[in-house]
Design a protein around this motif. Sequence first.
Motif, PDB file in Angstrom:
ATOM      1  N   ARG A  19       6.359   9.101 -10.487  1.00  0.00           N
ATOM      2  CA  ARG A  19       5.557   9.873  -9.521  1.00  0.00           C
ATOM      3  C   ARG A  19       4.092   9.935  -9.973  1.00  0.00           C
ATOM      4  N   LYS A  20       3.876   9.994 -11.282  1.00  0.00           N
ATOM      5  CA  LYS A  20       2.479  10.020 -11.787  1.00  0.00           C
ATOM      6  C   LYS A  20       1.832   8.660 -11.565  1.00  0.00           C
ATOM      7  N   LEU A  21       2.600   7.585 -11.816  1.00  0.00           N
ATOM      8  CA  LEU A  21       2.089   6.220 -11.590  1.00  0.00           C
ATOM      9  C   LEU A  21       1.653   6.074 -10.125  1.00  0.00           C
ATOM     10  N   ALA A  22       2.496   6.526  -9.195  1.00  0.00           N
ATOM     11  CA  ALA A  22       2.176   6.401  -7.758  1.00  0.00           C
ATOM     12  C   ALA A  22       0.905   7.181  -7.435  1.00  0.00           C
ATOM     13  N   ALA A  23       0.762   8.370  -8.025  1.00  0.00           N
ATOM     14  CA  ALA A  23      -0.429   9.192  -7.764  1.00  0.00           C
ATOM     15  C   ALA A  23      -1.684   8.504  -8.314  1.00  0.00           C
ATOM     16  N   ASP A  24      -1.576   7.949  -9.525  1.00  0.00           N
ATOM     17  CA  ASP A  24      -2.724   7.248 -10.125  1.00  0.00           C
ATOM     18  C   ASP A  24      -3.075   5.996  -9.314  1.00  0.00           C
ATOM     19  N   MET A  25      -2.047   5.291  -8.837  1.00  0.00           N
ATOM     20  CA  MET A  25      -2.291   4.090  -8.013  1.00  0.00           C
ATOM     21  C   MET A  25      -2.976   4.472  -6.709  1.00  0.00           C
ATOM     22  N   ALA A  26      -2.543   5.567  -6.091  1.00  0.00           N
ATOM     23  CA  ALA A  26      -3.137   6.003  -4.817  1.00  0.00           C
ATOM     24  C   ALA A  26      -4.605   6.362  -5.030  1.00  0.00           C
ATOM     25  N   GLU A  27      -4.879   7.094  -6.117  1.00  0.00           N
ATOM     26  CA  GLU A  27      -6.277   7.474  -6.407  1.00  0.00           C
ATOM     27  C   GLU A  27      -7.129   6.214  -6.589  1.00  0.00           C
ATOM     28  N   THR A  28      -6.577   5.245  -7.329  1.00  0.00           N
ATOM     29  CA  THR A  28      -7.297   3.994  -7.601  1.00  0.00           C
ATOM     30  C   THR A  28      -7.526   3.226  -6.289  1.00  0.00           C
ATOM     31  N   HIS A  80       4.245  -3.513 -14.676  1.00  0.00           N
ATOM     32  CA  HIS A  80       5.105  -4.510 -14.009  1.00  0.00           C
ATOM     33  C   HIS A  80       6.425  -3.896 -13.555  1.00  0.00           C
ATOM     34  N   LEU A  81       6.271  -2.904 -12.663  1.00  0.00           N
ATOM     35  CA  LEU A  81       7.395  -2.219 -12.022  1.00  0.00           C
ATOM     36  C   LEU A  81       7.219  -2.357 -10.509  1.00  0.00           C
ATOM     37  N   ARG A  82       8.316  -2.322  -9.770  1.00  0.00           N
ATOM     38  CA  ARG A  82       8.257  -2.549  -8.318  1.00  0.00           C
ATOM     39  C   ARG A  82       7.888  -1.266  -7.566  1.00  0.00           C
ATOM     40  N   VAL A  83       6.586  -0.931  -7.630  1.00  0.00           N
ATOM     41  CA  VAL A  83       6.030   0.246  -6.945  1.00  0.00           C
ATOM     42  C   VAL A  83       4.806  -0.206  -6.154  1.00  0.00           C
ATOM     43  N   VAL A  84       4.727   0.223  -4.882  1.00  0.00           N
ATOM     44  CA  VAL A  84       3.608  -0.112  -3.989  1.00  0.00           C
ATOM     45  C   VAL A  84       3.124   1.149  -3.300  1.00  0.00           C
ATOM     46  N   VAL A  85       1.779   1.301  -3.161  1.00  0.00           N
ATOM     47  CA  VAL A  85       1.223   2.389  -2.352  1.00  0.00           C
ATOM     48  C   VAL A  85       0.424   1.742  -1.220  1.00  0.00           C
ATOM     49  N   ILE A  86       0.486   2.338  -0.028  1.00  0.00           N
ATOM     50  CA  ILE A  86      -0.231   1.830   1.146  1.00  0.00           C
ATOM     51  C   ILE A  86      -0.722   3.020   1.958  1.00  0.00           C
ATOM     52  N   ASP A  87      -1.961   2.896   2.483  1.00  0.00           N
ATOM     53  CA  ASP A  87      -2.441   3.886   3.462  1.00  0.00           C
ATOM     54  C   ASP A  87      -3.394   3.153   4.397  1.00  0.00           C
ATOM     55  N   ILE A  88      -2.949   2.896   5.632  1.00  0.00           N
ATOM     56  CA  ILE A  88      -3.809   2.172   6.575  1.00  0.00           C
ATOM     57  C   ILE A  88      -4.455   3.136   7.567  1.00  0.00           C
ATOM     58  N   GLU A 111      -7.003   5.863   9.248  1.00  0.00           N
ATOM     59  CA  GLU A 111      -8.478   6.035   9.221  1.00  0.00           C
ATOM     60  C   GLU A 111      -8.841   7.202   8.305  1.00  0.00           C
ATOM     61  N   GLU A 112      -8.104   8.326   8.454  1.00  0.00           N
ATOM     62  CA  GLU A 112      -8.467   9.544   7.714  1.00  0.00           C
ATOM     63  C   GLU A 112      -7.995   9.496   6.258  1.00  0.00           C
ATOM     64  N   LYS A 113      -7.368   8.377   5.842  1.00  0.00           N
ATOM     65  CA  LYS A 113      -6.910   8.285   4.441  1.00  0.00           C
ATOM     66  C   LYS A 113      -6.007   9.454   4.069  1.00  0.00           C
ATOM     67  N   ASN A 114      -5.117   9.816   5.006  1.00  0.00           N
ATOM     68  CA  ASN A 114      -4.229  10.957   4.714  1.00  0.00           C
ATOM     69  C   ASN A 114      -2.779  10.656   5.071  1.00  0.00           C
ATOM     70  N   GLN A 115      -2.458   9.364   5.087  1.00  0.00           N
ATOM     71  CA  GLN A 115      -1.055   8.994   5.389  1.00  0.00           C
ATOM     72  C   GLN A 115      -0.564   8.019   4.323  1.00  0.00           C
ATOM     73  N   LEU A 116      -0.375   8.537   3.106  1.00  0.00           N
ATOM     74  CA  LEU A 116       0.017   7.674   1.985  1.00  0.00           C
ATOM     75  C   LEU A 116       1.504   7.318   2.080  1.00  0.00           C
ATOM     76  N   LEU A 117       1.774   6.014   1.950  1.00  0.00           N
ATOM     77  CA  LEU A 117       3.164   5.546   1.893  1.00  0.00           C
ATOM     78  C   LEU A 117       3.418   5.035   0.481  1.00  0.00           C
ATOM     79  N   VAL A 118       4.565   5.449  -0.115  1.00  0.00           N
ATOM     80  CA  VAL A 118       4.937   4.950  -1.438  1.00  0.00           C
ATOM     81  C   VAL A 118       6.292   4.246  -1.316  1.00  0.00           C
ATOM     82  N   PHE A 119       6.316   2.970  -1.712  1.00  0.00           N
ATOM     83  CA  PHE A 119       7.561   2.192  -1.634  1.00  0.00           C
ATOM     84  C   PHE A 119       7.997   1.814  -3.048  1.00  0.00           C
TER      85      PHE A 119
END
Length: 165
Positions: A27-36, A53-61, A63-71
Amino acid sequence: LLPILRFPDPRLKKLARPVVEIDDGIRKLAADMAETMYEAPGIGLAATQVDVHLRVVVIDISEEKNQLLVFVNPSLSRCEGEQIGEEGCLSVPGIYDKVERAERVTIHYLDLDGKQRTMDADGLLAVCIQHEIDHLNGIVFVDHLSQLKQGRIKSKLAKQARVTA
Ligand SMILES: O=C(O)C[C@@H](Cc1ccccc1)[C@H](O)SCc1ccccc1
Ligand SMILES: [Zn+2]
């Protein structure tokens, strides 16, 4: 902020391993990736790009940068249709080129609560998901281009590196 690996760094070619247990570390990795990702700015980021090298992806397409998806441990099924779109990559700054992707995909993944989920995606979200899963498999969008273009890109980036160095 996490440092983003730059093409042609060989670590971008490593195969990411599945996450076995979703704990506070993930969960910390995902948060750091989202911030980055938001700071870059970008609309997607794969753990491979920050040398994890772990299978974690963050995406937010959004406009308001407030819909973070973590896979976590994402996989695709039902890849349908085709779409060609201009792609860039935070690991290949300043390079943009056309890449063919499936128009619609179904993505299967674990959310940060460890719950198995399924999502249908099309358009830019489908493109981004395919681009990020490529990263987890050691593939950068440049790898889809011709050898000629890859050569030009490598020399262009090498020149940029000399100038900035
Ligand atoms: O390097 C990455 O993975 C971030 C990529 C994700 C992406 C690439 C192509 C098409 C869709 C997503 C981007 O560099 S994020 C920058 C960006 C921003 C808006 C639109 C396209 C790319
Ligand atoms: Zn990328």
